[in-house]
Design a protein around this motif. Structure first.
Motif, short mmCIF file in Angstrom:
data_model
loop_
_atom_site.label_atom_id
_atom_site.label_comp_id
_atom_site.label_asym_id
_atom_site.label_seq_id
_atom_site.Cartn_x
_atom_site.Cartn_y
_atom_site.Cartn_z
N LEU A 1 5.60 -27.62 69.28
CA LEU A 1 5.65 -27.88 70.72
C LEU A 1 4.43 -27.38 71.48
CD1 LEU A 1 9.40 -27.21 71.52
CD2 LEU A 1 8.22 -29.40 71.43
N GLY A 2 3.81 -26.32 70.97
CA GLY A 2 2.66 -25.77 71.69
C GLY A 2 1.36 -26.53 71.42
N MET A 3 1.40 -27.47 70.49
CA MET A 3 0.19 -28.22 70.14
C MET A 3 0.07 -29.48 70.98
SD MET A 3 -0.62 -28.51 66.14
CE MET A 3 -1.60 -27.29 65.32
N GLN B 1 -2.63 -33.48 76.16
CA GLN B 1 -1.35 -33.04 76.73
C GLN B 1 -0.52 -32.30 75.68
OE1 GLN B 1 -0.50 -33.26 79.83
NE2 GLN B 1 1.57 -32.51 79.62
N ASN C 1 5.50 -30.85 76.91
CA ASN C 1 5.64 -31.34 78.29
C ASN C 1 6.04 -32.81 78.38
OD1 ASN C 1 4.84 -28.84 79.13
ND2 ASN C 1 2.70 -29.40 79.39
#
Lengths: 333, 504
Positions: free
Chosen positions: B347-349, B394, B398
């Protein structure tokens, strides 16, 4: 989007802002409180600061990739000490007596191999047993330190080689040898983490291990490599430091792991893995060194320095948390 | 019954989320001493209704009435104090603590200076356990108990208050037949004590065995209440699915290719047994069954996450052993996992790095990543799958659920797999994006991919599949073609009803 960028900037730039504040504070406070006439931001003083940052800094670069990967290594101080013992002791081994000064690269290689080997032991155990890296390296921290004492008992291992000392004390383009090592390690590690497959996968594994496995990434070998890297860097740090000092006490390097982790965390690397950067770690290393040196400059003693660093660490992490949660709320809109 | 006052009454409950009317005026009443079944397909609104009852959601309209007293629920704890107790499918117990400590967690009897009154704790607990007639005592460590007995601890917890209504949510999902008998005994004891019971389950057999009335929800609205004695499984099924399906049946007209994947007699411990099926190029094979039927475990085995205990897997006619996900990927099997955020995405990538995660190594030149090649792949599939994101930088966390799922699918498509497995393709995805994902899956089949879709949503399975494998407790009950399948026959197959017929 803009709010997101702002918080990102604050997050990435915070450590450098903190460094600027430290510089200003100690320069001004130094004017009133310092015992010496020299300004804090004296060129020689700053060059010395960089040099003194090197031993912790070099290891911190390795700790960054270890922590981004979702692990931790508590044994770096012991690896540092054991590599130093091997370095200094092997300089005087009779088998190498015929080599003259060529014994230096041989001893360096032996010390670095020691570091890589000890790191590999850590990595292999973490990979194959699945035991948490914290526990594994807590054990090896004690075990490796035990080996240091078994080697020479309580007595320091000493060996002064003047060629080596000359090399270590040399200055090239104004920077000390140790500083150059720190700079090169920082550059190489930055390249590794941002431009290579290994670095990319380290972030993925640390952020979401299940997703990494599902993407076919072999988690174990990556962890092994990272432990070998930090072992190598802990040994390199010893090589740089003891080439100059020429004597290693069996207690040397104790608490290094904590200083290193403090620097890495101060630089914004997440304890849970997945996020962190080499450049910010460099900031963390310099910030701590500045604080130690600056507090010394205005006449604080060591115990005060430790107290202040501890308080600042907690304050910084608290601020970071505030910034992060704020950023998340804004993104939800 | 009508002369009594209901233990619990829900009146005209309306709950809407942005874009969705999850509950549309649902009413329900439970008499003291009654076992009232609540049925409906996944997504019909059962769990939303229970969350309203437990105070987790506040309804926009409607009233909750406990013994003729209108009540506003604010939290499960507050609901408990009003006598409304939930027994969840997922147990929430502290495994290292004793039974007594778990039952009185947070409300341990005290003595002076905050000391625990152990004596009182154990006598109170043993009194409750005696009512349940269980074979363990107050000092047993919860972790040492079987799942069924742990559930008894949850039930015991419910009995510490003067319960007026107890809600069981799929209580038998992880129980053996013998354990079910014990549970049903406890339920009938509660019944005798005048407690009203709401029993949520998909299993017709149980429903007809223990309940008095059956209420059915469909698409968030109340569809009627039937007297269990006077109805049939067919009638209930009809009520559950009797909508005009907004999703048309799959009518594929392209040619099917060779068999890409063949599975013969595959077993994995007690998870699933003797499973056989095949899937051709250009075909979508659907897997349908209840939670715990073994669907996800089968695809995990195909993807090398589980070691099969028997049987064969053949890829393009050749037998293969799949030892790890890395191995599966190199052999051409890809999995879009059930838990997108937990297992599918970092998710953080950013979007691009997530999409190229399995193939950074192949795209790279030596040890160095090749950002150009990666961005090219991202651009291609962003266009192809219509992924809506401002750009590759992005962060994936998100994006909306639908776009995240497209990233996961693109991740595998860009590697041209032989078999693409999609587990719960539209879980947690809004209605609009759902049909996009469905169309995407159909398109992929038309392009010649062999696709396996695992889903617990019947309309979805019917819509996308060429053939449907119906599973019940680890076994393949029947494989339907899209022409022959009916909703009734499918529901019966996954409830194990065909099994009893076949045996008889």
């Amino acid at each position: 989007m803009e709010a997101g960028n702002l918080s990102k900037f604050l997050k990435n730039g915070a450590i450098w802002g903190f460094i600027v504040i430290e510089l200003i504070f100690f320069s001004v406070a130094g004017e009133f409180m310092s015992l010496s006439d020299k300004a804090f931001m004296d060129v020689d003083n700053m060059l010395l600061l960089l040099k003194q940052s090197a031993p912790i800094g070099i290891i911190a670069m390795g700790m960054t990739i270890i922590m981004v990967n979702g692990n931790i290594d508590l044994s770096v101080g012991a690896i540092f000490a054991l590599s130093a013992v091997i370095l200094l002791d092997s300089l005087t081994w009779t088998v190498f007596a015929g080599l003259g000064d060529w014994v230096i690269p041989v001893s360096w290689a032996l010390a670095l191999l020691t570091g890589v080997g000890l790191g590999a032991i850590n990595g292999f155990i973490v990979w194959k047993t699945g035991v948490d890296a914290f526990i594994v390296t807590l054990g090896s921290m004690l075990g490796f330190r035990g080996l240091v004492f078994m080697y020479n008992g309580e007595t320091p291992t000493s060996s002064l080689n003047w060629t080596l000392v000359d090399f270590a004390e040399a200055q090239f383009l104004g920077l000390h040898t140790a500083t150059w090592f720190l700079a090169i390690v920082t550059l190489v590690m930055w390249y590794l983490m941002t431009r290579t497959v290994h670095g990319r996968n380290a972030y993925a594994i640390g952020d979401n291990r299940d997703a990494a496995v599902n993407a076919g990434i072999k988690v174990g070998p990556h962890m092994l490599i990272n432990f070998m890297i930090i072992g190598f860097l802990a040994a390199l740090s010893a090589v740089v430091f003891y080439s100059e000092s020429g004597s290693v006490n069996p207690n040397d390097g104790q608490l290094y792991e904590l200083w290193v982790i403090t620097a890495v965390v101060l630089g914004g690397t997440k304890l849970t893995g997945g996020a962190g950067s080499i450049v910010s770690t460099l900031g963390g290393v310099l910030a701590i060194q500045l604080l130690r040196k600056g507090l010394g400059h205005i006449g604080a003693d060591t115990s005060t320095v430790n107290l202040v660093i501890g308080l600042i660490l907690i304050a910084v992490l608290f601020l970071d948390r505030q910034l992060n949660t704020k950023g998340k709320e804004e993104l939800k809109l | 019954m009508s002369d009594q006052t209901p233990a619990l009454r829900l009146e005209g409950i309306v709950k809407t989320f942005p874009g969705v009317r999850a509950l549309d005026g649902v009413s329900l009443s439970v008499m003291p001493g009654e076992v009232h079944a609540l049925m409906g397909e996944n997504g019909a609104g059962k769990s939303t209704l229970m969350k309203v009852l437990g105070g987790i959601y506040q309804p926009q309209e409607g009233r909750i009435i406990v013994e003729e007293v209108p009540t506003v629920m604010t939290s499960p704890l507050q609901a408990k104090s009003k006598g409304i107790v939930f027994i969840h499918q997922e147990l929430s117990l502290a495994e290292e603590l004793t039974v007594a400590e778990n039952i009185y967690l947070g409300e341990l009897p005290r003595r002076s200076f905050g000391r625990v009154d152990w004596e009182k704790l154990y006598t109170q607990t043993d009194a409750i356990l005696a009512k349940l007639k269980v074979g363990f005592n107050a000092k047993t460590i919860v972790g040492d108990l079987s799942i069924a007995n742990q559930q008894m601890v949850e039930i015991a917890r419910a009995l510490t208050v003067d319960a007026k209504a107890v809600i069981f949510d799929e209580p038998t999902a992880s129980l053996t037949d013998a354990e079910k008998v014990v549970l049903f005994d406890v339920i009938s004891d509660l019944q005798r004590q005048g407690v009203g019971i709401i029993y949520i389950s998909h299993r017709m057999e149980e429903i007809f065995k223990i309940t008095d009335r059956i209420s059915v929800l469909r698409d968030g609205s109340y569809r009627g209440t039937l007297e269990t004695r006077n109805t049939t499984e067919e009638e209930v099924t009809q009520l559950m699915i009797g909508r005009a399906l907004d999703l048309s049946r799959n009518e594929s007209n392209h040619e099917l290719g060779d068999v890409a994947l063949e599975v013969r007699g595959l077993s994995c411990g007690h998870m699933f047994k003797d499973v056989s099926f095949d899937v051709r190029r250009g075909e979508v094979l659907g897997f349908y069954g209840l939670v715990g039927a073994g669907r996800t475990e089968i695809v995990e085995t195909l993807f090398g996450l589980r070691e099969p205990s028997g049987g064969k897997i053949l890829l393009d006619g050749e037998e293969v052993r799949i030892s790890s996900p890395a191995d599966a990927i190199s052999k051409g099997i890809s999995l879009v996992p059930e838990d997108r955020k937990g297992q599918g995405l970092v998710l953080g990538m950013n979007c691009r790095d997530n999409m190229t995660l399995p193939q950074v190594g192949e795209l790279s030149s030596g040890p160095f990543v090749a950002p150009g090649a990666e961005t090219a792949i991202f651009d291609k599939y962003k266009e192809k799958l219509d992924i809506r994101t401002p750009g590759w930088k992005q962060t994936v966390g998100n994006l909306s659920g639908g776009n995240q799922q497209k990233i996961v699918i693109a991740k595998w498509l860009s590697m041209h797999p032989k078999v693409l497995i999609v587990d719960e393709p539209t879980r947690g995805i809004d209605v609009g994006s759902k049909s996009e994902i469905h169309n995407l899956i159909r398109d992929l089949a038309a392009q010649g991919y062999a696709v396996i879709v695992v889903s617990s949503e019947m309309p979805e399975v019917l819509h996308v599949s060429d053939r449907i494998v119906a599973m019940f407790s680890g076994r393949v009950m029947r494989t339907f073609t899209s022409e022959e399948v009916t909703e009734e026959s499918l529901i019966q197959a996954i409830s194990g009803i065909t099994a009893t017929e076949k045996v008889a």
